[in-house]
Write an enzyme that holds these catalytic residues in place. Structure first.
Site, PDB file in Angstrom:
ATOM      1  N   SER A 254       0.846  -1.192   0.000  1.00 13.53           N
ATOM      2  CA  SER A 254       0.000   0.000   0.000  1.00 13.53           C
ATOM      3  C   SER A 254       0.880   1.240   0.000  1.00 13.53           C
ATOM      4  CB  SER A 254      -0.909   0.006   1.234  1.00 13.53           C
ATOM      5  OG  SER A 254      -0.136   0.158   2.420  1.00 13.53           O
ATOM      6  N   LYS A 255       0.235   2.403   0.044  1.00 11.52           N
ATOM      7  CA  LYS A 255       0.968   3.669  -0.018  1.00 11.52           C
ATOM      8  C   LYS A 255       1.937   3.828   1.140  1.00 11.52           C
ATOM      9  CE  LYS A 255      -2.496   6.298  -2.618  1.00 11.52           C
ATOM     10  NZ  LYS A 255      -3.425   7.450  -2.597  1.00 11.52           N
ATOM     11  N   ARG A 256       1.628   3.199   2.267  1.00 15.31           N
ATOM     12  CA  ARG A 256       2.524   3.380   3.413  1.00 15.31           C
ATOM     13  C   ARG A 256       3.888   2.733   3.179  1.00 15.31           C
ATOM     14  NH1 ARG A 256      -0.893  -0.719   5.175  1.00 15.31           N
ATOM     15  NH2 ARG A 256       0.109  -2.635   5.912  1.00 15.31           N
TER      16      ARG A 256
END
Length: 490
Positions: A254-256
């Site tokens: 994910s973006k994290r």
């Protein structure tokens, strides 16, 4: 049909991310290997979230990766249109067929009632299935609901017994209990739009898709879709569910975990060849030895049989390493073409480039090529070659320019630069060696202050190559600028 036909069907609600790009690549490789057809279909039935900008971003990302499609947007074929929003009449037609066959029915249950029943089922430890309360409505009951303003959804009547078997090309036989795992799901929403599980079957069947290659997260949808295929008399395609992609912490990517959109990877300076090579290795391997593959090699060697059942882990450091390898394999002309947009955006070079300026750029790249892993890094690495008004690296100043005698060393270096006929190792090194004895330092004690003065940093190509590129006048001006800065600091 004997011709292999596969499809990639993204929803245009955002950028194309790593998972979608890997799915597109596996489909493309499979089609190219089998001399088949790669179809691009835009699944834009979510009208509230789908945008033309997102569609264009997806098309741009696929073009950047070199995944050319044979049918789809801009390449109309025999089975279009290739936007789901333009196929609504087809979905309504086939939904009505299911109603007439007794395999679909109108459901008027309000959402709040459905949620209440679901909560009660959870409390009783039962599967959260629709209870079929609208399956046998009389005409009078339907009329009453309609008079109340209720707008129905259309539910598919799933099988009441047995199992639905998915013969997956990667996972083998996967069996789903029709009673426990497949309920009467919605196929047409109250606004007249089809749901994913219904639209995708109609589209894949009418587009003659032979193989559905997609993420493992869709495996649970497959028994529902198989039942629709069979209810409508369509041939069921072969399925292959590829593994999920995880971050280094083993959570879903994910973006994290950093950049995940193909657009951002392109902006950061990853070559398309490196991206394709790395994406291919996310869940697939040819053998235990080979890591680097050209695109023709991938087309030749890719197979679903060698796709893993286990999740793939996205390793940004491995991708960066791979990108560096591909950058070093480029010719200077190819590297120039790749780096030029970054240098133009930074204001280093104009839109129209003279032959002299291009030659200067190529000489710079010859020195920098072994030093960067991302094309975007060429901006900071080359800044001092194009502008005299660069910032000094604070750490370099503290580590190098605060040492004893540094001003005298720089004055000596300036005299050397001013006196030699050519700025090269042959002429400068003897003078620098004399300086070592004069100041009682090693070569680094003389070279590093000069490097920081001329480049603003203590990391650069060889000092002789840097001086030759910068030129005598600019080098002397920079040394003078640095001496002035040091006097002001003291």
């Amino acid at each position: 049909m004997n011709t292999v036909r596969v499809r990639f069907a993204p929803s245009p609600t955002g950028y194309l991310h790593v998972g979608g790009a890997r799915t597109a690549l596996f489909n493309w490789l499979f089609a190219r290997q089998h001399k088949g057809v790669f179809v691009l279909r835009i699944e834009d039935t979510d009208l509230a979230r789908s945008t033309q900008e997102a569609t264009q971003a997806i098309l741009d990302a696929l073009e950047y990766l070199g995944l050319d499609w044979d049918e789809g947007p801009k390449k109309e074929g025999d089975y279009g249109p290739y936007y789901q929003s333009k196929r609504l009449e087809l979905y309504r037609e086939y939904a009505q067929r299911l109603v007439e066959q007794g395999r679909a029915y109108r459901c008027y249950c309000p959402p709040e009632e459905l949620e209440q029943r679901r909560e009660e089922q959870i409390k009783r430890g039962e599967p959260t299935h629709y209870d079929r309360s609208c399956l046998h409505l009389s005409a009078e009951e339907e009329a009453r609901y309609q008079a109340e303003g209720r707008i129905p959804v259309l539910r598919f009547r799933s099988l009441d017994e047995g199992v639905t078997e998915v013969d997956d090309l990667i996972r083998g036989s996967v069996r789903f209990d029709n009673v426990a795992q497949v309920d009467d799901f919605v196929i047409m929403k109250s606004d007249g739009m089809p749901t994913y599980n219904f639209a995708v079957v109609v589209d894949d069947a009418l587009m003659r898709i032979t193989h559905v290659i997609r993420g493992e997260d869709h495996l649970s949808n497959t028994p529902k879709q198989i039942q629709i295929y069979e209810a409508l008399g369509f041939s069921v395609p072969k399925f292959a569910h590829i593994p999920m992609i995880l971050g280094p912490d083993r959570a879903l990517l994910s973006k994290r975990h950093g950049a995940t959109s193909v657009t951002q990877f392109k902006k950061d300076g990853y070559l398309s060849t490196a991206m394709v090579n790395y994406l291919a290795l996310l869940g697939w391997s040819y053998d235990d030895a080979q890591t680097l593959f050209s695109v023709p090699e991938l087309v030749e060697k890719f197979s679903l049989e060698k796709v893993s059942k286990n999740p793939a882990v996205f390793d940004i450091q491995k991708l960066e390493w791979m990108n560096g390898v591909y950058i070093r394999e480029l010719s200077l002309e190819e590297l120039f073409d790749e780096v030029l947009p970054y240098w133009q955006e930074a204001g280093f070079v104009p839109a129209e480039i003279s032959p002299e300026l291009k030659d200067y750029c190529l000489r710079i790249l010859q020195e920098l090529q072994p030093r960067f892993k991302l094309l975007a890094e060429a901006v900071d690495l080359a800044r001092y070659f194009f502008t005299d008004d660069y910032q000094y690296n604070p750490e370099a100043v503290e580590q190098v320019l605060t040492k004893p005698q540094v001003e005298e060393i720089l004055e000596y270096a300036a005299e050397a630069v001013a006196s030699v006929p050519e700025l090269d190792e042959k002429h400068l090194k003897p003078l620098f060696k004399e300086g070592l004895a004069k100041f009682g330092v090693k070569m680094g004690g003389l070279i590093q202050p000069l490097r920081v003065a001329v480049t603003g940093t203590n990391v650069s190509p060889g000092i002789y190559e840097v001086l030759a590129l910068v030129g005598r006048d600019r080098a002397l001006q920079r040394i003078e600028r640095t001496l002035k800065m040091l006097k002001e600091r003291s």
